[in-house]
Design a protein around this motif. Structure first.
Motif, mmCIF file in Angstrom:
data_model
loop_
_atom_site.group_PDB
_atom_site.id
_atom_site.type_symbol
_atom_site.label_atom_id
_atom_site.label_comp_id
_atom_site.label_asym_id
_atom_site.label_seq_id
_atom_site.Cartn_x
_atom_site.Cartn_y
_atom_site.Cartn_z
ATOM 1 N N LEU A 67 105.713 59.363 -23.109
ATOM 2 C CA LEU A 67 105.506 58.688 -21.850
ATOM 3 C C LEU A 67 106.269 59.359 -20.726
ATOM 4 O O LEU A 67 106.032 59.123 -19.560
ATOM 5 C CB LEU A 67 105.981 57.226 -21.955
ATOM 6 N N THR A 91 97.873 62.277 -23.215
ATOM 7 C CA THR A 91 97.268 60.945 -23.200
ATOM 8 C C THR A 91 96.409 60.736 -24.424
ATOM 9 O O THR A 91 96.470 59.703 -25.100
ATOM 10 C CB THR A 91 96.403 60.775 -21.954
ATOM 11 N N ARG A 94 98.521 60.205 -27.485
ATOM 12 C CA ARG A 94 99.037 58.831 -27.542
ATOM 13 C C ARG A 94 97.985 57.889 -28.085
ATOM 14 O O ARG A 94 98.255 57.013 -28.910
ATOM 15 C CB ARG A 94 99.440 58.339 -26.157
ATOM 16 N N PHE A 100 101.935 51.179 -29.392
ATOM 17 C CA PHE A 100 102.976 50.619 -28.521
ATOM 18 C C PHE A 100 103.046 49.112 -28.610
ATOM 19 O O PHE A 100 102.024 48.432 -28.608
ATOM 20 C CB PHE A 100 102.681 50.942 -27.056
ATOM 21 N N PHE A 102 105.356 46.371 -26.291
ATOM 22 C CA PHE A 102 106.385 46.247 -25.250
ATOM 23 C C PHE A 102 106.957 44.853 -25.234
ATOM 24 O O PHE A 102 106.472 43.944 -25.897
ATOM 25 C CB PHE A 102 105.797 46.568 -23.880
ATOM 26 N N PHE A 105 103.780 42.008 -20.967
ATOM 27 C CA PHE A 105 102.646 42.660 -20.305
ATOM 28 C C PHE A 105 102.018 43.685 -21.221
ATOM 29 O O PHE A 105 101.694 44.781 -20.833
ATOM 30 C CB PHE A 105 103.089 43.345 -19.006
ATOM 31 N N LEU A 108 95.819 43.599 -21.610
ATOM 32 C CA LEU A 108 95.051 43.568 -20.371
ATOM 33 C C LEU A 108 94.496 42.161 -20.175
ATOM 34 O O LEU A 108 93.830 41.633 -21.068
ATOM 35 C CB LEU A 108 93.898 44.578 -20.436
ATOM 36 N N ARG B 251 96.954 45.877 -9.585
ATOM 37 C CA ARG B 251 96.630 46.093 -10.993
ATOM 38 C C ARG B 251 97.409 47.249 -11.575
ATOM 39 O O ARG B 251 97.000 47.803 -12.598
ATOM 40 C CB ARG B 251 95.121 46.315 -11.133
ATOM 41 N N ASP B 254 98.264 46.875 -15.220
ATOM 42 C CA ASP B 254 97.099 47.054 -16.094
ATOM 43 C C ASP B 254 96.778 48.527 -16.264
ATOM 44 O O ASP B 254 96.518 49.013 -17.372
ATOM 45 C CB ASP B 254 95.863 46.379 -15.484
ATOM 46 N N MET B 257 99.253 50.224 -18.380
ATOM 47 C CA MET B 257 99.029 49.879 -19.781
ATOM 48 C C MET B 257 97.923 50.732 -20.373
ATOM 49 O O MET B 257 98.033 51.271 -21.471
ATOM 50 C CB MET B 257 98.669 48.388 -19.874
ATOM 51 N N LEU B 258 96.824 50.841 -19.617
ATOM 52 C CA LEU B 258 95.715 51.669 -20.087
ATOM 53 C C LEU B 258 96.156 53.103 -20.319
ATOM 54 O O LEU B 258 95.801 53.731 -21.326
ATOM 55 C CB LEU B 258 94.578 51.651 -19.059
ATOM 56 N N ARG B 259 96.970 53.607 -19.420
ATOM 57 C CA ARG B 259 97.436 54.989 -19.562
ATOM 58 C C ARG B 259 98.312 55.143 -20.780
ATOM 59 O O ARG B 259 98.260 56.123 -21.513
ATOM 60 C CB ARG B 259 98.195 55.406 -18.299
ATOM 61 N N CYS B 260 99.158 54.130 -21.019
ATOM 62 C CA CYS B 260 100.008 54.150 -22.207
ATOM 63 C C CYS B 260 99.171 54.226 -23.455
ATOM 64 O O CYS B 260 99.387 55.049 -24.334
ATOM 65 C CB CYS B 260 100.796 52.834 -22.301
ATOM 66 N N PRO B 348 102.373 55.943 -16.797
ATOM 67 C CA PRO B 348 102.395 54.984 -17.902
ATOM 68 C C PRO B 348 103.707 54.213 -17.974
ATOM 69 O O PRO B 348 103.745 53.094 -18.454
ATOM 70 C CB PRO B 348 102.224 55.856 -19.141
ATOM 71 N N LEU B 349 104.768 54.820 -17.447
ATOM 72 C CA LEU B 349 106.056 54.152 -17.506
ATOM 73 C C LEU B 349 106.060 52.847 -16.728
ATOM 74 O O LEU B 349 106.849 51.959 -17.015
ATOM 75 C CB LEU B 349 107.145 55.069 -16.925
ATOM 76 N N ALA B 351 104.202 50.593 -16.940
ATOM 77 C CA ALA B 351 103.865 49.467 -17.808
ATOM 78 C C ALA B 351 105.104 48.855 -18.435
ATOM 79 O O ALA B 351 105.082 47.726 -18.897
ATOM 80 C CB ALA B 351 102.921 49.925 -18.906
ATOM 81 N N LEU B 352 106.173 49.625 -18.455
ATOM 82 C CA LEU B 352 107.346 49.142 -19.165
ATOM 83 C C LEU B 352 108.245 48.300 -18.283
ATOM 84 O O LEU B 352 109.154 47.663 -18.749
ATOM 85 C CB LEU B 352 108.146 50.347 -19.693
ATOM 86 N N PRO B 354 108.578 45.083 -15.730
ATOM 87 C CA PRO B 354 107.779 43.890 -15.380
ATOM 88 C C PRO B 354 107.142 44.102 -14.014
ATOM 89 O O PRO B 354 107.775 44.635 -13.127
ATOM 90 C CB PRO B 354 108.799 42.747 -15.352
ATOM 91 N N ALA B 355 105.888 43.686 -13.871
ATOM 92 C CA ALA B 355 105.148 43.968 -12.637
ATOM 93 C C ALA B 355 105.876 43.413 -11.438
ATOM 94 O O ALA B 355 106.045 42.212 -11.298
ATOM 95 C CB ALA B 355 103.748 43.365 -12.736
ATOM 96 N N ILE B 784 108.578 34.388 -16.512
ATOM 97 C CA ILE B 784 107.805 35.605 -16.739
ATOM 98 C C ILE B 784 106.649 35.214 -17.639
ATOM 99 O O ILE B 784 106.849 34.723 -18.732
ATOM 100 C CB ILE B 784 108.672 36.673 -17.434
#
Lengths: 254, 785
Positions: A67, A91, A94, A100, A102, A105, A108, B251, B254, B257-260, B348-349, B351-352, B354-355, B784
């Motif tokens: 990442l 990507t 991965r 993963f 977390f 969140f 989706l 978003r 989101d 997250m998708l990238r992760c 992607p980071l 996502a880690l 909190p929004a 949260i």
């Protein structure tokens, strides 16, 4: 439970780092998050990475998971050198080889639990073969989320969401599953469940799991514990007791 | 990725409302214009062909009745039939020709009989209604008496007249203007021999020609309307771009997250682009349906309400529908292009963590500032050049550059303005105002983009309003000189004694000045001659009054004498040679006081000047004066109706243009409402915290209302300022070319109304978002999720 061997494990090591360095910032504001970390993560084992805040444990996980790009050193996951890959290739790696979970969140919000679990395969546009479908059923049953499959995340409790996330992480039979404080937002009951599932996935699916945590109780579920301080590995413990962990953690901030 | 795209659209569909509405309104606009264009063409051309269908050939470019007569005679001698098309302007009404031959007789008889002999006339049904004419009546036209023998329908023909008589009679009317001559049973050579300057075409070719003329006219109008569509769509594009960038910012987690989990940058980018395409298609279709409904309804309503409006059936030609669809989709996709690119920068980071999603933003960077100032300097230079050299090109270039620079510098200009305005509001609204102000400016880029859409609309509207007011002013100035007297009456010999009283009795007549004079003979024509009164205060302008040795003649006398340069005046036992000029001060010939004194010492009232009040209804006053004048047997000349007509046209034009720009403003306001709504979603946690700390629901709603007023108000004030400047420049460049009287007239009332309307609209835009914000439970946003 079916014993599934992970596909691309070489010589029993799921992931390896050599002389891993990560530096942020420049000049006077330079921060050395990782200072030459060497480690081997054995396959099929549950490893916990612990350390006080600022120790670099999150950064270590980010780099291992592809990442974040390290400033120096080498990372190998499932036999693949990560630092040579382009963003797109990384990507895809991965997607196909890493799972993963977390702290929050994970899912989706617009997809159902089922769609969230299938997401990595959806992205790869690959059809699920029989083996994967069986894996899906196994994982879903073990995690006990079958009744919630067609609900959206907003309709699931925190514990259920984490379980769906774990299912997603496991369904592609990745080389390694990274979990970043997976029980941080959960109550003790749900935490126990989640940690139990993670351990079972190691035992019963042969999955390699790496978990970053600051909770001693969580770390005690792991087979191996790495203690980080100040960007370096200070201690490696095997099946430690909580007391041993407390000692290792307290063992001085450098 | 398809699952993700479809699921996003389904879940977030309400957030796209602004983009949807913006495109739908724009597309509906296009479709409606297409319908109007087609319908107008249809309506205007239905009747065009009717009169010409019976003829083989048509002689065009004839104009003079003598040439028409020559053609008729020649064709007659050749054994064919000819009937001229045109009309004579007489006091009783317009008079056209009805052929005594069936083939060329295009009118439709609905009652009575056709004229068979000279002296007989038929009347158009509508003219019969308004002139109260019936079969058997006697009509006097140009000294001849006609008897009405029938009533006809002229249908939709554009060459219709109130009355139709045989050519033998109409050819006697000197005012007949020949549009064309219908010919059947003869040859081109016969016609050209008789009238060599005429053009001969087949009837079909002639009909085509007329249709093309009409089409050109409607096409020009359509083109102008499309300019407004372009403005509306530009504003729509700004709103869409803003909506999408806010949505994608929300978003981020989101996307991260998708990238992760393994979506490549390309996959993510493609997915959001497909989303924008889907929105574009749905909105365009909705716009087409809406436009069809609107145009169908509007055209039907207009046709029912007004009888003789030339609109055909409401149909929209397929090319317009396709064009509307394509444009709608294109605008959406293009406007969303940059925001969709920004999604790929999400790491992607993200996502880690909190929004955060609180929508904080950075101020304008140095590059942006530099380029903005550069553009502004270039634009200003061009505008100065435009004013100095009256160059339209420089004006347009400078205008566009300056405006773009304002948009670029937006994040630096608008937030300070809002902060200042917010500070003003604080004494009234307290902490609510401070929260609202902070919320409004926390993301300078977003604030600037939101207000820029409204800025475009308000600036253009203000420029138009200022430009029109200044133009009206300039025209009024011109009119003062061209029409120095509101109305004037003149006697054949002497003014009756009660003239002044009768005139003053007319409502809206403010003053009457009598002119004294004496009978005289000008080159043989007997007429009273008046002298300039001592008190000329009733006049709007005294520049063109006669000087010594000069005489002003009315139109009719001048025409009779064939516009002489000098005339001989016999009056009061004297004979004078005077320079002659056409006067604007009434029919009665006018000389200076001294000239009159040299003729005679005893004068009688022969004419009067009339001054009307400013706000009078032109046609009513004119009608009343006509009645009084004919009752007293006086000649009336008035300019009130003319000036009133011009003013009315200006007002209508301004209203129409402002109305059309209003569509763009409407889209911008939808954008503001949507931005607020989206911001509310981001601030859920903050608002919950505020509620927990003791802010009431009403206070929370108030913060949003104030925020909306600040946003809309800032755009309006800035827009009015810039618009006024642009309006002034426009007047200097465009009107300064035509008249020297071009001066800036700032209609303060109208401009204040624009700002007020913007403020009110902002409040309306905040109603729904503020309700949603106030609904959040104090504890809800604190966990949260």
């Amino acid at each position: 439970m079916t014993q599934t061997a992970t596909s691309s494990v070489l010589s029993g090591t799921a992931a390896r780092a050599r002389d891993l360095t990560k530096t942020y910032g420049r000049g006077s504001t330079e921060v050395h998050a990782l200072r030459g970390v060497d480690l081997d993560l054995p396959a099929g084992r549950f490893t916990a990475i612990m350390g006080p805040s600022g120790s670099g444990k999150s950064t270590l996980m980010h780099c291992l998971a592809g990442l974040d790009t390290p400033t120096g050193g080498e990372i190998t996951v499932g036999g693949q050198h990560l630092q040579t890959l382009s963003d797109t290739a990384l990507t895809r790696f991965r997607r196909d080889h890493i799972g993963f979970v977390f702290q929050a969140f994970n899912l989706l919000p617009m997809l159902t639990a089922r769609q969230n679990i299938w997401l990595p395969l959806d992205l790869a546009r690959s059809r699920a073969d029989d083996a994967t479908r069986r894996r899906f059923d196994d994982v879903v049953d073990v995690l006990g989320i079958r009744e919630r499959l067609d609900h959206r995340p907003s309709e699931l409790s925190g514990g259920q969401q984490q379980r769906v996330a774990i299912a997603r992480a496991l369904v592609t039979t990745p080389d390694i599953v990274f979990a970043d404080e997976p029980t941080g937002n959960l109550d003790s009951e749900s935490s126990r469940e989640v940690l139990d599932f993670l351990r079972r996935s190691c035992r019963e699916f042969g999955q390699t799991v790496v978990m970053v945590t600051h909770e001693i109780d969580a770390a005690s579920y792991a087979d191996d514990v790495l203690v980080l301080a100040d960007g370096r590995i200070r201690a490696r413990l095997e099946r430690p007791t909580p007391e041993a962990l407390v000692d290792a953690l307290r063992g001085g901030r450098a | 990725m398809r699952t993700v795209t479809l699921a996003s659209l389904r879940l977030y569909k309400r957030r796209y409302v602004a983009a949807f509405l913006a495109v739908a309104i724009g597309v509906a606009f296009i479709v409606t214009i297409g319908a109007l264009n087609a319908s107008a063409k249809d309506g205007l051309t239905t009747g065009v062909g009717t009169p010409y269908r019976g003829a083989d050939l048509v002689a065009a470019d004839v104009y003079e009745p003598e040439r028409a007569a020559a053609i008729v005679d020649a064709v007659d001698a050749d054994g064919g039939i000819a009937s001229p098309m045109g009309y004579a302007m007489e006091d009783a009404g317009t008079v056209g020709v009805v052929s005594d031959d069936d083939t060329l007789r295009w009118q439709v008889l609905s009652d009575g009989a056709w004229p068979r002999a000279p002296g007989e006339i038929v009347v158009d049904r509508q003219a019969a209604k308004s002139n109260d004419a019936a079969i058997g009546d006697d009509i006097e036209i140009s000294g001849m008496t006609f008897q009405v023998v029938g009533i006809v329908e002229s249908g939709e023909a554009s060459m219709r007249a109130d009355y139709y008589a045989l050519w033998e009679d109409v050819s006697q009317l000197g005012s007949f203007w020949t549009d064309a001559v219908l010919v059947t049973g003869s040859s081109e050579s016969t016609i050209l021999d008789a009238a060599p300057d005429a053009r001969v075409l087949t009837a079909d070719a002639y009909i085509d020609e007329r249709q093309q003329e009409i089409f050109q006219g409607t096409d020009v109008l359509t083109f102008l309307l499309l300019i407004f569509v372009t403005i509306a769509l530009t504003v729509a594009a700004i709103v869409i771009a803003n909506t999408f960038s806010i949505l994608f910012a929300q978003r981020t987690s989101d996307i991260a997250m998708l990238r992760c989990v393994g979506a490549t940058q390309a996959q993510v980018r493609r997915s959001v682009r497909v989303e924008s395409l889907a929105i574009g298609i749905v909105s365009a279709v909705a716009g087409i349906i809406g436009g069809l409904a609107l145009s169908f309804g509007a055209i039907s309503a207009v046709r029912t309400a007004f009888d003789n409006v030339p609109l055909g059936d409401p149909t929209v030609p397929l090319p317009w529908l396709l064009a509307g669809f394509v444009v709608g989709v294109l605008v959406t996709v293009v406007a969303a292009w940059f925001p969709t690119r920004a999604t790929t920068r999400v790491s992607p980071l993200a996502a880690l963590r909190p929004a955060d999603g609180s929508g904080l933003g950075s101020a304008a960077g140095r590059v942006r500032l530099a380029s903005g100032i550069g553009l502004l300097l270039a634009g200003t230079a061009l505008l100065v050049l435009a004013v100095a050299s009256q160059s339209i090109v420089a004006m347009l270039g400078g205008g566009v550059l300056s405006f773009v620079s304002i948009l670029v510098l937006g994040p630096s200009i608008v937030p300070p303005m809002i902060r200042a305005a917010g500070a003003l509001a604080r004494p009234i609204a307290g902490a609510t105002a401070r929260i609202a102000t902070d919320n409004a400016i926390r993301n300078p880029k977003r604030t600037a983009t939101t207000t820029s859409a409204l800025l475009v609309g308000v600036t253009l509207t203000s420029a138009v309003v200022v430009g029109m007011a200044s133009t009206s002013n300039a025209i009024a100035e011109e009119n003062r000189v061209s029409y120095p007297v509101d109305a004037a009456v003149g006697a054949d010999t002497e003014l009756p004694a009660d003239t002044v009283d009768r005139l003053l009795a007319v409502p809206d007549v403010e003053e009457v000045t009598t002119l004294a004079g004496t009978m005289g003979s000008i080159d043989g024509i007997t007429t009273p001659v008046a002298s300039t009164p001592r008190d000329t205060s009733i006049l709007h302008d005294t520049e063109r009054l006669p000087v010594d040795g000069e005489i002003l003649l009315g139109d009719d006398i001048a025409r009779e004498l064939d516009f002489p340069d000098t005339v001989t005046l016999d009056a009061g036992n004297r004979q004078l040679t005077l320079d002659a000029r056409i006067g604007d001060y009434g029919h009665t010939p006018l000389v200076s006081i001294d000239t009159m004194r040299s003729i005679t010492g005893s004068t009688v009232p022969v004419a009067a000047w009339i001054g009307t009040s400013a706000g009078a209804d032109p046609s009513e006053v004119a009608g009343d004066l006509t009645a009084v004048a004919s009752g007293l047997d006086l000649q009336l000349s008035q300019s009130i109706e003319q000036r009133g007509y011009i003013e009315q046209q200006m007002t209508i034009m301004t209203a129409v243009v402002v109305g059309l720009l209003g569509i763009a403003v409407l889209i911008a306001l939808v954008g503001i409402g949507s931005t607020l709504g989206l911001s509310v979603l981001e601030r859920r946690r903050e608002n919950a915290l505020l509620r927990a700390l003791g802010v009431t629901r009403r206070q929370l709603r108030a913060t949003l209302t104030i925020e909306a007023i600040l946003l809309a108000g800032a755009a309006a004030v800035l827009g009015v300022a810039i618009g006024t400047l642009f309006g002034w420049i426009g007047v200097e460049v465009l009107i300064g070319q035509l008249t020297d009287a071009a001066s800036l007239s700032v209609p303060v009332g109208q401009l204040l109304a624009i700002v007020a309307i913007a403020g009110v609209a902002g409040v309306l835009a905040s109603v729904l978002p503020s309700r949603r914000a106030a609904k959040v439970a104090p504890a809800a946003g604190l966990t949260i999720e």
